[in-house]
Design an enzyme around this catalytic site. Structure first.
Site: not given
Ligand code: DX5
Ligand code: ZN
Length: 217
Positions: A7, A32, A34, A36, A65, A67, A136, A174
Site C-alpha cells: 500500500s 494498492h 488508497d 480517501m 481502494h 474510501m 478490512m 487490508d
Molecule cells: C487503511 C488503508 C490501508 C493501509 C494499510 O485505511 O486502506 O491500505 O494503507 O496500512 P497498514 O498495512 O500500515 O495497516
Molecule cells: Zn487500502
C-alpha cells in the site's frame, strides 16, 4: 502462494517514483492505492492526478481502494487514471449491484470492500459478480493501525461463501498485516495481503515482501 499488494499510503510521497520502482522490482503482485475523501473516512489521501502518474511507471496492476462516499460517481475517472481493479466499499454504495456492473462495463475488475463490522453475508447475492472481495482488518482511514483479530473468522466465512457459490472471487485483506498477523490469514484462506507500514517502514522493503510471501511456502 500468497500474493502481496504493497500500500503506497505508507510510501514517502516525496520519492514516489522510487517507491513505485521498488515495488516494480519486487515480488509484489500488484500496487494498492488508497483514495480517501475526508467524508467516508476521516482522512484525505491522494486522487486521480497522482494515480495517473503512478500508472505511467507501474509495471504491476493497480488495485485502487476507494474510501469515498458514492464511489460509483468515479468509475470513468478511475478507469482513465489507469486502474486495473476498482475496489468500492459496500457501505458507500446505495446500489452496489449497479456499481459493480459499471466497473466491469468500464473494463476494470470489480472488487467490493467490507468494513470490519460488516458481515460477509452481505455479499451473498453478488459474490458471483465479483473478481475480488477486500476485508478490512482495521477501520479504514489510516496506515499503521492494529489488526482486528475477528478478521480471521470473517476470512474463513468468506472462503466458505466463495466455495459454496462457485464464485471466482479472490480474497484480499487490508490493515495491520505483518509477520505476526499474516499466518492465520493465509491459513484461513486469504489470497492477497495488503501491507503498507510493514513494507515501507522496513529497512529493506523488497525483503519484507519476500518474508510475507514465504509464510505460505
Ligand atoms: C487503511 C488503508 C490501508 C493501509 C494499510 O485505511 O486502506 O491500505 O494503507 O496500512 P497498514 O498495512 O500500515 O495497516
Ligand atoms: Zn487500502
Amino acid at each position: 502462494m500468497i500474493q502481496i499488494a504493497p500500500s503506497l499510503l505508507s510510501a514517502d510521497f516525496a520519492r514516489l517514483g522510487d517507491e513505485v520502482a521498488m515495488v516494480n522490482s519486487s515480488k509484489a503482485s500488484m500496487i494498492h492505492i488508497d483514495v480517501m475523501d475526508g467524508m467516508f473516512v476521516p482522512n484525505i489521501s491522494i486522487g486521480f492526478p497522482v494515480i495517473r502518474s503512478i500508472a505511467a511507471i507501474a509495471e504491476k496492476p493497480l488495485d485502487v481502494h476507494m474510501m469515498v462516499c458514492d464511489p460509483g460517481r468515479y468509475v470513468g475517472q478511475v478507469r482513465d487514471a489507469g486502474a486495473d481493479i476498482m475496489n468500492v466499499h459496500w457501505e458507500a454504495c446505495t446500489h452496489i449491484d449497479s456499481v459493480v456492473r459499471s466497473i466491469r462495463d468500464a473494463g476494470m475488475r470489480p472488487a467490493v470492500t467490507l468494513n470490519p463490522a460488516t458481515p460477509v453475508m452481505m455479499l451473498r447475492d453478488i459474490i458471483c459478480e465479483l473478481d475480488m472481495v477486500l476485508l478490512m482488518s482495521v477501520n479504514p482511514g489510516f496506515g499503521g493501525q492494529k489488526f482486528i483479530p475477528y478478521t480471521v473468522k470473517k476470512t474463513r466465512e468468506l472462503r466458505q461463501l466463495i466455495q459454496d457459490s462457485g464464485s471466482q472471487a479472490v480474497i484480499e485483506i487490508d490493515g495491520g498485516v505483518n509477520l505476526t498477523t499474516a499466518p492465520a490469514l493465509v491459513e484461513a484462506g486469504a489470497d492477497i495481503l495488503v501491507a503498507g507500514n510493514y513494507v515501507f517502514s522496513a529497512p529493506d522493503p523488497r525483503a519484507a515482501i519476500c518474508d510475507l510471501i514465504e509464510i505460505s511456502e
